[in-house]
Design an enzyme around this catalytic site. Structure first.
Site, PDB file in Angstrom:
ATOM      1  N   ALA A 179     -38.021  21.802 -10.156  1.00 18.38           N
ATOM      2  CA  ALA A 179     -38.150  20.551  -9.405  1.00 18.38           C
ATOM      3  C   ALA A 179     -37.783  19.363 -10.286  1.00 18.38           C
ATOM      4  O   ALA A 179     -37.093  18.435  -9.850  1.00 18.38           O
ATOM      5  CB  ALA A 179     -39.575  20.398  -8.871  1.00 18.38           C
ATOM      6  N   ASP A 180     -38.243  19.382 -11.529  1.00 18.19           N
ATOM      7  CA  ASP A 180     -37.878  18.324 -12.473  1.00 18.19           C
ATOM      8  C   ASP A 180     -36.369  18.288 -12.691  1.00 18.19           C
ATOM      9  O   ASP A 180     -35.741  17.226 -12.650  1.00 18.19           O
ATOM     10  CB  ASP A 180     -38.558  18.569 -13.822  1.00 18.19           C
ATOM     11  CG  ASP A 180     -40.025  18.177 -13.820  1.00 18.19           C
ATOM     12  OD1 ASP A 180     -40.393  17.237 -13.106  1.00 18.19           O
ATOM     13  OD2 ASP A 180     -40.806  18.813 -14.550  1.00 18.19           O
ATOM     14  N   LEU A 181     -35.796  19.455 -12.957  1.00 16.98           N
ATOM     15  CA  LEU A 181     -34.376  19.507 -13.276  1.00 16.98           C
ATOM     16  C   LEU A 181     -33.520  19.085 -12.090  1.00 16.98           C
ATOM     17  O   LEU A 181     -32.550  18.333 -12.236  1.00 16.98           O
ATOM     18  CB  LEU A 181     -34.001  20.915 -13.727  1.00 16.98           C
ATOM     19  CG  LEU A 181     -34.679  21.364 -15.037  1.00 16.98           C
ATOM     20  CD1 LEU A 181     -34.482  22.858 -15.256  1.00 16.98           C
ATOM     21  CD2 LEU A 181     -34.145  20.577 -16.214  1.00 16.98           C
ATOM     22  N   SER A 183     -34.418  17.131  -9.546  1.00  9.69           N
ATOM     23  CA  SER A 183     -34.561  15.704  -9.252  1.00  9.69           C
ATOM     24  C   SER A 183     -33.779  14.880 -10.260  1.00  9.69           C
ATOM     25  O   SER A 183     -33.212  13.834  -9.915  1.00  9.69           O
ATOM     26  CB  SER A 183     -36.033  15.295  -9.219  1.00  9.69           C
ATOM     27  OG  SER A 183     -36.687  15.584 -10.434  1.00  9.69           O
ATOM     28  N   GLY A 184     -33.719  15.345 -11.535  1.00 11.53           N
ATOM     29  CA  GLY A 184     -32.868  14.666 -12.500  1.00 11.53           C
ATOM     30  C   GLY A 184     -31.407  14.735 -12.117  1.00 11.53           C
ATOM     31  O   GLY A 184     -30.660  13.748 -12.217  1.00 11.53           O
TER      32      GLY A 184
END
Length: 401
Positions: A179-181, A183-184
């Site tokens: 999810a972090d990757l 969204s980045g």
């Protein structure tokens, strides 16, 4: 940003990114900009720096100055400057940086930047051409905008864990903070679109995404199963819910993967391994999906006589898409990975020469087919290591040099 940081080439050379993000989602977006040649100034809290400088193990380097490999994973090609955003002198320096940047990236909780005195309105008064990229956990508005966003929580909340695992009672997270990757990546993609729009309007705009949106954005066919077909997708392990055979299969000494994505491939695969291609249970993909357990049993019975190396060779000779399951360590020893520039060597101030996973994009001149991809990269910075250089750059901008 001439004179600050390592010399760069790439499609974004000449653009300045002010990176106020921390942890992983925003820093990954900033690193993508740096990989493409932008000058990225990473703003970190005084003394402590980005949270990920303390996320470990593993730590590497001297005991008196250990370096977190987590931080190293998402901060190459950046400059580091420590600022206390509650200090008036430091805020004045941030104002100067805002005036001289093309993009500001932040992933504070909703409302934090406003309380620090840097609302969207203030930012655009300081620099009307500024593109603002903002990442939150659950979105910037709506009834749950206030919630803190952490990757695994969002993998669960956004449905990803419900379709990942051996079955419905075994929800599993993805092995990286996806999810972090994502969204980045979506944030970086939005920034590029906003910079293109600025070429027409002369004005920057606000780009917003979230961990929630990033996962829903890649629901793909699982999403339309729900929204169009009215089905509720569930985890089924290492097999495809809509294609068969497609997945992980045991052989004599380990496991391999195959992908039979067309009827022609099925006929070829069945002939190669003496499977009943015209059996009514397996005659087309829909039938094979409905009878997957019986089909998988036949396949693994056939595979049981082969070790993985021989089996993969037979599959390759027959034109069947296949592969083994490599460990992460094996991936970085693989010549194909090295050939794609997916490992880069950098010189770190504390660690010396180290290897990092490399950028996933390559560029070529269409006239000559000569590769123009940036190959020289800067190591993730030591905390506040570029303060003097950035100060000199700001001074040169004020003097009009």
């Amino acid at each position: 940003m001439d004179g600050a940081g390592p010399s760069t080439i790439g499609p974004l050379s000449g653009y300045v990114i002010l990176d106020l993000t921390r942890a992983l989602a925003g820093p990954h977006a900033g690193m993508m900009m740096g990989d493409l040649g932008a000058k990225v100034i990473k703003i970190e809290s005084v003394d402590v720096g980005d949270d990920t400088r303390g996320w470990g193990p593993p730590f590497v380097g001297p005991e008196e100055n250990p370096q977190a490999t987590y931080f190293l994973s998402c901060n190459r090609n950046k400059l580091s400057l420590s600022l206390n955003l509650k200090d008036q002198e430091h805020k004045a320096k941030l104002v100067e940086l805002i005036k001289n940047s093309d993009v500001l990236m932040e992933n504070f909780r909703a409302g934090v930047l406003d309380r620090l005195g840097f609302s969207v309105q203030v930012l655009h008064e300081l620099n009307p051409r500024l593109v603002i990229m903002s990442i939150t956990g659950f979105g910037h508005d709506g009834p749950e905008a206030h919630r803190s966003g952490y990757d695994q929580i969002l993998q669960g909340e956004a449905g990803l864990m419900s379709i990942t695992g051996s079955g419905p009672e075994d929800p599993q997270k993805v092995g990286v903070p996806i999810a972090d990757l994502l969204s980045g990546m979506y944030g970086a993609y939005g920034v590029l679109a906003a910079l293109l729009e600025r070429e027409k309007t002369g004005l920057g705009q606000v780009v917003r995404t979230s961990l929630l949106a990033s996962i829903i954005g890649v629901h793909a066919f699982q999403g339309t199963r729900a929204t169009v077909a009215g089905q509720n997708p569930q985890a089924i392990g290492n097999h495809h819910p809509s294609i068969a055979p497609y997945g992980l299969y045991a052989c004599k000494d380990s496991k391999i993967q195959i992908s039979i994505g067309s009827q022609k491939l099925w006929q070829n695969f069945a002939t190669t391994f003496n499977l009943p291609a015209d059996d009514p249970r397996f005659v087309d993909n829909q039938s094979r999906v409905a009878n997957r357990p019986a089909l998988n049993l036949l396949i693994e019975q056939g595979f049981a006589q082969y070790n993985a190396e021989d089996l993969l060779r037979i599959l390759d000779d027959a034109g069947i898409p296949s592969g083994k399951v490599r460990s992460i360590e094996e991936v970085y020893e693989w010549e194909q990975v090295k050939s794609q520039g997916l490992i880069v060597e950098v010189e770190h101030e504390v660690l010396g020469k180290i290897n990092l996973p490399g950028p996933p994009l390559r560029f070529f001149d269409p006239a000559t087919n000569k590769e123009t991809t940036r190959t020289a990269h800067a190591a993730p910075p030591v905390l506040n290591s570029d303060a003097d250089e950035i100060e000199q750059w700001l001074l040169s901008r004020k003097e009009g040099r």
